[in-house]
Structures are given as structure tokens and as C-alpha cells.
Design a protein around this motif. Structure first.
Motif, PDB file in Angstrom:
ATOM      1  N   ARG A 100       0.853  -1.162  -0.018  1.00  0.00           N
ATOM      2  CA  ARG A 100       0.075   0.102  -0.063  1.00  0.00           C
ATOM      3  C   ARG A 100       0.831   1.429  -0.128  1.00  0.00           C
ATOM      4  O   ARG A 100       1.750   1.437  -0.710  1.00  0.00           O
ATOM      5  N   ASN A 155      -5.434  -1.703  12.155  1.00  0.00           N
ATOM      6  CA  ASN A 155      -5.920  -1.670  10.673  1.00  0.00           C
ATOM      7  C   ASN A 155      -7.434  -1.522  10.875  1.00  0.00           C
ATOM      8  O   ASN A 155      -7.950  -1.538  11.720  1.00  0.00           O
ATOM      9  N   ASN A 156      -8.063  -1.054   9.663  1.00  0.00           N
ATOM     10  CA  ASN A 156      -9.324  -0.842   9.662  1.00  0.00           C
ATOM     11  C   ASN A 156     -10.174  -1.894   9.900  1.00  0.00           C
ATOM     12  O   ASN A 156     -11.201  -1.797  10.617  1.00  0.00           O
ATOM     13  N   ALA A 157      -9.856  -3.148   9.294  1.00  0.00           N
ATOM     14  CA  ALA A 157     -10.284  -4.252   9.790  1.00  0.00           C
ATOM     15  C   ALA A 157     -10.877  -4.573  11.411  1.00  0.00           C
ATOM     16  O   ALA A 157     -12.065  -4.865  11.965  1.00  0.00           O
ATOM     17  N   ILE A 183     -13.972  -7.474   1.407  1.00  0.00           N
ATOM     18  CA  ILE A 183     -12.943  -6.476   0.806  1.00  0.00           C
ATOM     19  C   ILE A 183     -11.829  -7.051   0.132  1.00  0.00           C
ATOM     20  O   ILE A 183     -11.145  -6.401  -0.582  1.00  0.00           O
ATOM     21  N   PHE A 187     -11.799 -10.845   3.960  1.00  0.00           N
ATOM     22  CA  PHE A 187     -12.385  -9.958   5.122  1.00  0.00           C
ATOM     23  C   PHE A 187     -13.940  -9.723   4.403  1.00  0.00           C
ATOM     24  O   PHE A 187     -14.021  -9.034   3.603  1.00  0.00           O
ATOM     25  N   VAL A 228     -21.200   0.520   4.766  1.00  0.00           N
ATOM     26  CA  VAL A 228     -20.083   0.000   4.302  1.00  0.00           C
ATOM     27  C   VAL A 228     -19.872   0.495   2.963  1.00  0.00           C
ATOM     28  O   VAL A 228     -20.718   0.416   2.068  1.00  0.00           O
ATOM     29  N   HIS A 229     -18.678   1.166   2.586  1.00  0.00           N
ATOM     30  CA  HIS A 229     -18.544   1.667   1.328  1.00  0.00           C
ATOM     31  C   HIS A 229     -18.168   0.613   0.429  1.00  0.00           C
ATOM     32  O   HIS A 229     -17.227  -0.054   0.807  1.00  0.00           O
ATOM     33  N   SER A 231     -16.085  -0.364  -1.701  1.00  0.00           N
ATOM     34  CA  SER A 231     -14.613   0.171  -2.121  1.00  0.00           C
ATOM     35  C   SER A 231     -13.972  -0.247  -3.387  1.00  0.00           C
ATOM     36  O   SER A 231     -13.177   0.102  -3.894  1.00  0.00           O
ATOM     37  N   ASP A 261     -18.406   2.720   7.829  1.00  0.00           N
ATOM     38  CA  ASP A 261     -17.145   2.151   7.439  1.00  0.00           C
ATOM     39  C   ASP A 261     -16.524   2.485   5.888  1.00  0.00           C
ATOM     40  O   ASP A 261     -17.387   2.077   4.889  1.00  0.00           O
ATOM     41  N   GLY A 263     -13.774   2.569   4.503  1.00  0.00           N
ATOM     42  CA  GLY A 263     -12.470   1.845   3.893  1.00  0.00           C
ATOM     43  C   GLY A 263     -11.425   2.786   3.569  1.00  0.00           C
ATOM     44  O   GLY A 263     -10.704   2.923   4.675  1.00  0.00           O
ATOM     45  N   SER A 264     -11.230   3.519   2.443  1.00  0.00           N
ATOM     46  CA  SER A 264     -10.191   4.175   2.166  1.00  0.00           C
ATOM     47  C   SER A 264     -10.477   5.503   2.828  1.00  0.00           C
ATOM     48  O   SER A 264      -9.621   5.790   3.834  1.00  0.00           O
ATOM     49  N   SER A 295      -8.752   3.540   7.013  1.00  0.00           N
ATOM     50  CA  SER A 295      -7.542   2.882   6.823  1.00  0.00           C
ATOM     51  C   SER A 295      -6.474   4.165   7.057  1.00  0.00           C
ATOM     52  O   SER A 295      -6.677   5.278   6.482  1.00  0.00           O
ATOM     53  N   LYS A 298      -4.357   3.699   3.280  1.00  0.00           N
ATOM     54  CA  LYS A 298      -4.908   3.725   2.025  1.00  0.00           C
ATOM     55  C   LYS A 298      -4.723   5.091   1.496  1.00  0.00           C
ATOM     56  O   LYS A 298      -3.785   5.784   1.345  1.00  0.00           O
TER      57      LYS A 298
HETATM   58  C1  LIG Z   1      -9.914  -1.713   2.926  1.00  0.00           C
HETATM   59  C2  LIG Z   1     -11.106  -1.944   3.568  1.00  0.00           C
HETATM   60  C3  LIG Z   1     -11.349  -2.246   4.959  1.00  0.00           C
HETATM   61  C4  LIG Z   1     -10.133  -3.037   5.526  1.00  0.00           C
HETATM   62  O1  LIG Z   1      -9.358  -2.084   5.849  1.00  0.00           O
HETATM   63  P1  LIG Z   1      -7.536  -2.652   6.317  1.00  0.00           P
HETATM   64  O2  LIG Z   1      -7.263  -1.267   7.034  1.00  0.00           O
HETATM   65  O3  LIG Z   1      -7.129  -3.168   5.301  1.00  0.00           O
HETATM   66  O4  LIG Z   1      -7.889  -3.609   7.527  1.00  0.00           O
HETATM   67  C5  LIG Z   1     -12.486  -2.399   5.524  1.00  0.00           C
HETATM   68  N1  LIG Z   1     -13.607  -2.008   5.058  1.00  0.00           N
HETATM   69  C6  LIG Z   1     -13.591  -1.358   3.751  1.00  0.00           C
HETATM   70  C7  LIG Z   1     -14.726  -0.706   3.026  1.00  0.00           C
HETATM   71  C8  LIG Z   1     -12.300  -1.273   2.869  1.00  0.00           C
HETATM   72  O5  LIG Z   1     -12.277  -0.869   1.833  1.00  0.00           O
END
Ligand SMILES: *Cc1c(COP(=O)(O)O)cnc(C)c1O
Length: 463
Positions: A100, A155-157, A183, A187, A228-229, A231, A261, A263-264, A295, A298
């Protein structure tokens, strides 16, 4: 019956030196001065095994110096790291497989400074006692996103998992069927929901979900609405999704929370760079989402991390949850993230954060570099060509940025074979193959790496 060739083979096998004898030689003594004994013996054993295999296939036995040279290669391969720097010539800016976001100089310096020695990670220098690691970036998160509070995790997860566990364990979470996405790397939102102990309530359809769908699904057990986007894909045509404003409005009227959420999640407007609008963190905060998750590595362009911002009381609840301890970030991440966020506060992100610098690089610059690489090598197999880069990493799916590449037409061995050779170069170069040509997209290559590309192309027999 033993044949003559069996006898010859047996005698050749016997002629190979033993490991003990090789250990006495001067060449191996030199290896022992550099490498541990076990590693050297393992290398010699590998060489001897391969020599025996060769003899059985009718080859001549290697000389002792050749055996030692082979062992040296094996030792080198055994200690070579598998995690190595590479040149990303794919044109995908946020390439998850390639680590990344590359980091800014200030970010690297900040991470190095705290990695080298001790630090005030959980130490309050004014009071001379225990402090909190969560304080170091909290103020900058408030300033850059406009939120009341912020929390950083691994991390975002893990951020999503924490938010759901803290706010909805044993309760229902309402989500659109169009957002039950995977994702990447396995995930999947429904799996994460299950892990958090929350109950999934799906509403709407794959392509259309309205505010009324959420409203109808809300019951006594509902804890929150999750957005949730999408993404990494795009749904085109007959589509509708409820806006984050709609969800916040509905949640407020029913005493529920909203987790967004992203994501980016971007802090800068992507549309000013010729891309579609990527949801911005500030927008979700402004309309009142309780938790906005995104995240750190990202579009933010910092070290791997997950960032949760939102209402102070809700973020405080996440901070106190036992899972927070399990997903807490380390000192280097916190120091690096702070330095990256500072670029935004100073209005210098486009210049200092590599991800944004790459997005913002004008094609004329890329064109000039592509031509100068082609000229430096002067080969008829090379060409400066137009191509398309992508942001990647779950941002602006399906969107591209115009770019320029050095194209290498097939040199007899085929484009895949050449791409493989570039990947095995001492500084591995990851290229794209299209129409039997190898493309090196310069948008994701730092200008300081152009010289390495010239050397690699010169030596991998392209010219
Ligand atoms: C990338 C992403 C995640 C996971 O993020 P990480 O930082 O890789 O754990 C979760 N939700 C969305 C919508 C994403 O795009």
C-alpha cells in the motif's frame, strides 16, 4: 546384476568429498568466518545432494570449488529476506500486495526516531508518570476530521470489529444487502459481524436499498445501522442506496447509532484530481455519524493502521473495551501517523504524502521521464506510450488516471518471461503485461528509481 554404468555411478558418488573434508578447505573456512556453522553445513549438504542427483542422471561430478560456490549461493538464498523493497511499475498506487502507501520522509524520520530508543509512548513527561498511547494523535485527528474524538488501532478491519463488539454485541445491526461485501483477503462483512457477536439484519436488495427499508427493520434489539463503502466494485444502472445523512437522521429519531466504514476514506477531494468523488471523512463526521472508520495506509497515505473518529462518548466507549488492548498500535505507527497527519494540517499533503504526489503528478512529467528512459537505452524494442493508472486499495473503483509507461515489445522470449526476469532483478521491478508487451507505468515509480530501471533494462538483455 550390476552393470558397468552402475559401477561408474557408484565410483563417481564415492569420489564426492565429504562435508568434513569440505569444511577443512580454505574456501569453506572463509564462509565460516561470515556465516554460522549450521548454515554452512546446510548449504554444503544441499550442494552435495544436488551433485548426487546430477550423477544419477549421468552428469559429471562438480569440482570441489564448484561445490563450494553452489553452497555459497544456497547460503545467500537462505538468508535473503522474502520481505524486500520493490519498484512498483504496475501503475496501481495503493497496491495491497506491494505494501500500500509508501511513506513521506517526515513519517519515516518520526518512526525511526522512536524505534531507535525509548520513547514517551505511555509516559506523561509533564507529570512524570503513566500516560496513554492514545493521546499522541488524538488532537490531530480532531483537527483534520472535525470529529470530537479519535482512536487508532492496528488496521481498519480491527477497527470495525472493535466498533461492532463495543456497540452491538448480542444486538442487531442493520445493513443493506448491497453492502454485505468482501473487501479482499477474505475480509467479509457478514463474517466480521458474526465475530463481533452482533446479529446481522439484512435489508433492501443488491442494487436498491431505501431509508424505509432500514426503518422497517428496526426493532427492540437493534443497536446500530452500519454503512459499508463499496470500495472495490461498482454497481451500475438501476441502483439506489440510502445516504449517510438519511441513516443518521433515522438513527437519531430511533435512539440508535450509526457506524460508517469508509474503507479508504479521503481527507482531500479526489474530484479535484480528475477522479470520482471518494467519500471524505469530514463529510461523514459533519452529518453526525457516531463512528467513522477508515484505513491509515490507503488514501491517507500513512503507516498501516485503522482510524476511528466520531462522538466523544462513543469513542471513549470503544477505548475502554477489552478488545482495544488486543488491537492497539505500536509506537512507530503512532509516531508515523502523527507525522502524516501533520502534512494535512500544514496544507502540504499533495506535496509531501507520496500517494497524493503520485495522484497529482501531471502526465507531462511522466511523459518526459518515459522518453528519457527510452532515449538512454536507444533500443527499437522500447517505446514511451500512453496508459492508465489506478488508485487501487479500495478507492475510486473502476476509475483511472491517464499515465505514461515505458513499453518493451517482445524480445523473442515473450512478455511474461521478461516480466519474470524484471521481478528477479536485484531490485525487483513489478511490471504489467498487456498485448504481449511489458509496461512500466511511471506514475507509481519514484523519479529516484528511474536510474535503476535503466540499469535493469540494460542488463536483462532488452537492448
Ligand atoms: C480496505 C477496507 C477495509 C479493511 O481495511 P484494512 O485497513 O485493510 O484492515 C474495511 N472496509 C472497507 C470498506 C475497506 O475498503
Amino acid at each position: 546384476m550390476e552393470t558397468r554404468s552402475d559401477k561408474r555411478e557408484a565410483s563417481l558418488l564415492r569420489s564426492l568429498p565429504s562435508i568434513d573434508r569440505l569444511l577443512q578447505t580454505e574456501a569453506v573456512q572463509l564462509l565460516l568466518a561470515t556465516y554460522p556453522h549450521d548454515l554452512v553445513v546446510e548449504g554444503l549438504r544441499g550442494s552435495l545432494d544436488s551433485a548426487r542427483e546430477g550423477i544419477r542422471h549421468g552428469e559429471d561430478p562438480p569440482s570441489p570449488p564448484a561445490l563450494v560456490a553452489d553452497a555459497r549461493g544456497r547460503i545467500g538464498a537462505a538468508i535473503q529476506p522474502t520481505l524486500r523493497p520493490v519498484i512498483n511499475a504496475t501503475g496501481v498506487i495503493l497496491h495491497t500486495n506491494l505494501g500500500r502507501a509508501p511513506l513521506s520522509d517526515a513519517t519515516i524520520a518520526a518512526m525511526e526516531a522512536v524505534a531507535r530508543g525509548y520513547s514517551s509512548l505511555e509516559y506523561d513527561l509533564d507529570a512524570g508518570g503513566r500516560g496513554s498511547r492514545h493521546e499522541h494523535v488524538a488532537a490531530l485527528l480532531r483537527r483534520t476530521t472535525g470529529a470530537e474524538a479519535g482512536l487508532v488501532v492496528n488496521n481498519n478491519a480491527s477497527g470495525i470489529l472493535l466498533a461492532l463488539a463495543a456497540l452491538a454485541t448480542g444486538k442487531e445491526v442493520v445493513i443493506s444487502r448491497g453492502q454485505l461485501v468482501e473487501i479482499g483477503g477474505g475480509f467479509r462483512i457478514p463474517d466480521v459481524l458474526r465475530q463481533s457477536g452482533a446479529k446481522l439484519v439484512e435489508v433492501g436488495t443488491t442494487n436498491r436499498t431505501y431509508g424505509e427499508d432500514y426503518a422497517a427493520a428496526i426493532g427492540d434489539e437493534t443497536a446500530l445501522l452500519l454503512r459499508v463503502h463499496a470500495s472495490n466494485f461498482r454497481v451500475l444502472g438501476f441502483t439506489h442506496s440510502a445516504s449517510i445523512e438519511d441513516l443518521v437522521h433515522l438513527a437519531k429519531s430511533r435512539g440508535l447509532r450509526v457506524v460508517d466504514d469508509l474503507g479508504s476514506g479521503s481527507l482531500l477531494p479526489t474530484e479535484e484530481y480528475g477522479l470520482a468523488h471518494e467519500p471524505m471523512v469530514q463529510e461523514s463526521v459533519r452529518v453526525g455519524a457516531d463512528v467513522v472508520a477508515f484505513s491509515g495506509d490507503k488514501l491517507l497515505g500513512g503507516p498501516q493502521s485503522g482510524i476511528l473518529v466520531g462522538r466523544a462518548d462513543v469513542i471513549e466507549r470503544l477505548r475502554r473495551h477489552p478488545l482495544t488492548r488486543a488491537v492497539r498500535p505500536d509506537k512507530a505507527t503512532l509516531a508515523g501517523l502523527r507525522a502524516t497527519l501533520l502534512h494535512y494540517v500544514e496544507g502540504a499533503a499533495e506535496r509531501e504524502v507520496p500517494v497524493w504526489r503520485m495522484i497529482a503528478t501531471p502526465t507531462v512529467d511522466l511523459d518526459r521521464r518515459a522518453r528519457s528512459i527510452v532515449e538512454a537505452l536507444g533500443s527499437p524494442n522500447l517505446d514511451a506510450v500512453h496508459t492508465e493508472s489506478a488508485v487501487g486499495g479500495g478507492s475510486t473503483p473502476g476509475e483511472t488516471l491517464p499515465s505514461r509507461a515505458v513499453a518493451i515489445s517482445s524480445t523473442g522470449e515473450g512478455a511474461q518471461a521478461l516480466a519474470t526476469r524484471l521481478r528477479r532483478w536485484s531490485m525487483p521491478i513489478i511490471a504489467r503485461v498487456a498485448d504481449d508487451r511489458v509496461l512500466l507505468d511511471l506514475r507509481t515509480v519514484s523519479p529516484s528509481e528511474d536510474g535503476e530501471i535503466v540499469s535493469a533494462l540494460r542488463t536483462t538483455c532488452v537492448v
